[in-house]
Design a protein around this motif. Structure first.
Motif, PDB file in Angstrom:
ATOM      1  N   LEU A  94       0.831  -1.213   0.000  1.00 33.22           N
ATOM      2  CA  LEU A  94       0.000   0.000   0.000  1.00 33.22           C
ATOM      3  C   LEU A  94       0.863   1.259   0.000  1.00 33.22           C
ATOM      4  O   LEU A  94       0.635   2.194  -0.774  1.00 33.22           O
ATOM      5  N   PHE A  95       1.880   1.260   0.861  1.00 33.08           N
ATOM      6  CA  PHE A  95       2.746   2.443   0.960  1.00 33.08           C
ATOM      7  C   PHE A  95       3.594   2.622  -0.293  1.00 33.08           C
ATOM      8  O   PHE A  95       3.802   3.742  -0.751  1.00 33.08           O
ATOM      9  N   SER A 105       2.714   1.672  -3.247  1.00 32.78           N
ATOM     10  CA  SER A 105       1.763   2.190  -4.253  1.00 32.78           C
ATOM     11  C   SER A 105       1.549   3.686  -4.049  1.00 32.78           C
ATOM     12  O   SER A 105       1.515   4.449  -5.014  1.00 32.78           O
ATOM     13  N   PHE A 106       1.401   4.074  -2.781  1.00 30.88           N
ATOM     14  CA  PHE A 106       1.163   5.490  -2.480  1.00 30.88           C
ATOM     15  C   PHE A 106       2.315   6.356  -3.004  1.00 30.88           C
ATOM     16  O   PHE A 106       2.087   7.347  -3.697  1.00 30.88           O
ATOM     17  N   ILE A 137       2.347   6.608  -6.719  1.00 34.26           N
ATOM     18  CA  ILE A 137       1.306   7.526  -7.205  1.00 34.26           C
ATOM     19  C   ILE A 137       1.735   8.987  -7.006  1.00 34.26           C
ATOM     20  O   ILE A 137       1.574   9.821  -7.897  1.00 34.26           O
ATOM     21  N   TYR A 167       4.371   9.745  -9.474  1.00 36.08           N
ATOM     22  CA  TYR A 167       3.739   9.778 -10.798  1.00 36.08           C
ATOM     23  C   TYR A 167       3.026  11.122 -11.016  1.00 36.08           C
ATOM     24  O   TYR A 167       3.210  11.770 -12.055  1.00 36.08           O
ATOM     25  N   GLN A 168       2.266  11.560 -10.013  1.00 38.31           N
ATOM     26  CA  GLN A 168       1.541  12.842 -10.157  1.00 38.31           C
ATOM     27  C   GLN A 168       2.511  14.008 -10.314  1.00 38.31           C
ATOM     28  O   GLN A 168       2.348  14.850 -11.192  1.00 38.31           O
ATOM     29  N   GLY A 208      -3.573  12.196   2.379  1.00 37.86           N
ATOM     30  CA  GLY A 208      -3.767  10.829   1.886  1.00 37.86           C
ATOM     31  C   GLY A 208      -2.845   9.862   2.618  1.00 37.86           C
ATOM     32  O   GLY A 208      -3.249   8.767   3.012  1.00 37.86           O
ATOM     33  N   PHE A 209      -1.617  10.303   2.825  1.00 38.86           N
ATOM     34  CA  PHE A 209      -0.642   9.476   3.555  1.00 38.86           C
ATOM     35  C   PHE A 209      -1.129   9.235   4.992  1.00 38.86           C
ATOM     36  O   PHE A 209      -1.035   8.127   5.517  1.00 38.86           O
ATOM     37  N   LEU A 250      -3.732   6.595   5.110  1.00 32.95           N
ATOM     38  CA  LEU A 250      -3.191   5.236   4.939  1.00 32.95           C
ATOM     39  C   LEU A 250      -2.405   4.795   6.171  1.00 32.95           C
ATOM     40  O   LEU A 250      -2.550   3.673   6.644  1.00 32.95           O
ATOM     41  N   PRO A 254      -5.359   6.699 -10.356  1.00 30.15           N
ATOM     42  CA  PRO A 254      -4.770   5.757  -9.386  1.00 30.15           C
ATOM     43  C   PRO A 254      -5.268   5.958  -7.951  1.00 30.15           C
ATOM     44  O   PRO A 254      -5.336   5.000  -7.191  1.00 30.15           O
ATOM     45  N   ILE A 255      -5.617   7.190  -7.575  1.00 31.17           N
ATOM     46  CA  ILE A 255      -6.002   7.397  -6.167  1.00 31.17           C
ATOM     47  C   ILE A 255      -7.375   6.801  -5.847  1.00 31.17           C
ATOM     48  O   ILE A 255      -7.728   6.638  -4.691  1.00 31.17           O
ATOM     49  N   LEU A 261      -6.475   3.745  -4.194  1.00 35.44           N
ATOM     50  CA  LEU A 261      -5.732   3.996  -2.964  1.00 35.44           C
ATOM     51  C   LEU A 261      -6.674   4.421  -1.840  1.00 35.44           C
ATOM     52  O   LEU A 261      -6.640   3.878  -0.746  1.00 35.44           O
TER      53      LEU A 261
END
Lengths: 180, 405
Positions: A5-6, A8-9, A12, A15-16, B91-92, B95, B146-147, B150
């Motif tokens: 998950l992290f 992937s975060f 992302i 990527y952005q 967002g972090f 998570l 992608p989010i 997520l």
């Protein structure tokens, strides 16, 4: 799972930021290394709900005598035009279906063939974003100008891509001109 | 029921009688009330967080639109990136601390969505990028998609679907544009199916379903040559999707079912009113598929003994009469009206007032438009409406009687 998950975060996030960064790099590269050409614009003042007011520019030389090899073009197709400096302005010399080499050229959008056999196209640099208060004045100013060729769009061109660097009136940047 | 203020209000009244009747103790009653009231507040927070984030984002977009030309590029880009970085940090946080609150997730999701829009807008504005809305929306989609996975934010999913629609509306609808639209829609549907597994009963999923169905209905127009049988095919497909995948959820949340049935009735009604058009013959293959699909579905539903669900697949089968025997339009008219009448009767027997009234309204509209378009005399028109009016009143009386029994 948490690790995935992290990872992937962060992918992302990167990527952005890189998507935006790449765009900035691409445009900066054109501004830095692109060749300068001047075009005669006709400004009008519409607005974009996201990016604000801008000058929608149409140009005086957005057509060229057509060739037989280009007959089956469709509206919106990308074509390439050869450009050349001429008396502090830019003229269109030739038109191609595929990317030419060793010449100055621009990628443009095909519009139509007119009744006189000319191929009408549109430059892709047709917006000049301005402060909302200044933008309203440009169109009025243009209409009042006795000599329309006093207003010029300074465009940087690199490998067929172009960005408007500035619009000037009597060699003074339009923003400064309006400030004065 | 959870979080419904009206429900809490009714519960307060009800619970007093429960205490009097000794069904629950006063203490337990208070606990029940507290539980529902708390949830009601949670729900309010949920909406406030969405609206708040949305307004902040829209506000930022408007500030950007002013175009602060006196600022240097560095300051402009800092402003462009800052909201995005804040959204990413939030967002972090979600998570890392496994925040489960929908209030947080949706709020942050929407803020993230809009802050990405702000960043794209500032970059475009600074370099005078002549990109059309189409490029703007495409980049927005690519940054945000992608989010979805997520954060699992349905609010963001809804906004992304809006973007896909806006993007397609800005194109020339040529083959490339259509392919891009279908790819983006497919990617969105991947998320939709991912949510389907667990959340198909939730209201937010129902909203996504309605949005998806509307997207298909509106944009299907650009993929077809003639609208009649193509739309009949689409609505029939919706109907079967609903029958197979959404059979166990409450009726108003069944977007495919609600709009599939509505669409089928409207298209069939238009045939009753307009009759046969030549466009049908250009579309024979699709129509044959539609007919086969109806017939197989009809047999399948019959086999399942679900009499209530059998009516709608009958409409395309009936329409085939008009296709193969155009001069027999009157047979279609009679059979269509007969099916509607039988539907009304069947729903009345089951005391399903809303469904019965819906079909009756459909019948009235059909008759009304048929009379108007065919220029019947006023006497015939008057008698027909009086008969329909009496039928309508009688049907409601009949349902009421059935309910009393």
């Amino acid at each position: 799972m948490k690790k995935v998950l992290f990872i992937s975060f962060f992918i992302i996030v990167l990527y952005q930021l890189s998507m935006l960064g790449f765009r900035v790099y691409k445009y900066e590269n054109i501004l830095k290394n692109g060749k300068v050409f001047y075009f005669l614009p006709i400004p009008i003042d519409p607005r974009d709900i996201f990016q604000g007011r801008y000058q929608s520019l149409s140009f005086k030389r957005e057509k060229i005598k057509s060739k037989i090899s280009l007959k089956n073009l469709k509206y919106g197709d990308f074509i390439y035009v050869q450009i050349q400096k001429h008396n502090n302005e830019t003229i269109i010399k030739d038109v191609f279906k595929s990317k030419p080499s060793n010449i100055d050229f621009l990628r443009v959008k095909f519009i139509r063939f007119d009744k006189d056999g000319y191929l009408v196209f549109k430059f892709l640099f047709n917006r000049f974003y301005m402060n909302e208060y200044k933008a309203k004045k440009v169109e009025l100013l243009y209409n009042k100008l006795a000599k329309k060729d006093k207003i010029l769009a300074k465009v940087r061109v690199l490998d067929g891509e172009a960005i408007i660097e500035d619009i000037s009136i009597d060699s003074i940047s339009i923003n400064d001109f309006l400030d004065d | 029921m959870l979080g419904n203020k009206l429900f809490v209000k009714t519960l307060k009244k009800e619970i007093k009688s429960w205490i009097k009747s000794d069904i629950v103790s006063a203490n337990d009653a208070q606990k029940i009330l507290n539980y529902y009231e708390q949830d009601s507040y949670k729900n309010s927070y949920f909406y406030f967080s969405i609206i708040g984030s949305f307004l902040i984002g829209i506000g930022l977009l408007s500030l950007v639109a002013h175009n602060w030309d006196q600022m240097s590029k560095t300051i402009r880009f800092s402003i462009a990136i800052l909201p995005l970085l804040v959204a990413q940090a939030l967002g972090f946080y979600i998570l890392k601390y496994k925040v489960k609150s929908k209030v947080w997730i949706e709020g942050v999701g929407i803020f993230w969505f809009l802050s990405a829009g702000v960043a794209i807008a500032i970059v475009g504005q600074t370099y005078h990028i002549a990109s059309s809305f189409r490029d703007f929306y495409l980049l927005w989609f690519l940054l945000l998609y992608p989010i979805l996975f997520l954060l699992k934010s349905d609010g963001v999913a809804f906004l992304i679907l809006v973007i896909i629609n806006m993007l397609f509306s800005q194109t020339f609808h040529n083959n490339v544009d259509k392919a891009i639209f279908l790819i983006l829609l497919f990617l969105w549907i991947v998320y939709y199916l991912y949510r389907y597994k667990v959340f198909k009963h939730s209201i937010s999923f129902a909203i996504l379903s309605y949005a998806l169905v509307f997207t298909c209905i509106v944009n299907f127009l650009f993929f077809l040559n003639s609208w009649f049988y193509d739309y009949m095919f689409l609505f029939l497909l919706f109907y079967y999707i609903d029958f197979i995948f959404f059979d166990d959820i409450s009726s108003f949340k069944r977007a495919f079912g609600v709009l599939g049935k509505f669409g089928l009735s409207i298209v069939s009604l238009s045939l009753l009113i307009k009759g046969i058009t030549f466009e049908v013959f250009d579309n024979l293959i699709l129509f044959t598929i539609c007919f086969m699909l109806s017939f197989i579905g009809f047999l399948y539903i019959l086999n399942k003994k679900r009499v209530d669900d059998i009516f709608y697949p009958l409409f395309p089968i009936l329409a085939s009469i008009v296709l193969y025997f155009p001069s027999f339009l009157w047979v279609y008219n009679i059979l269509f009206v007969a099916i509607l009448a039988f539907m009304i009767y069947s729903y009345s027997l089951k005391k399903e007032v809303i469904k019965a009234n819906y079909v009756f309204t459909l019948l009235c509209v059909g008759v009304f438009v048929k009379f108007i378009s065919n220029d019947f005399g006023f006497i015939a028109q008057g008698i027909a409406f009086i008969i329909l009016g009496f039928c309508f009143l009688y049907m409601n009386l009949f349902i009421r009687k059935m309910a009393k029994r």
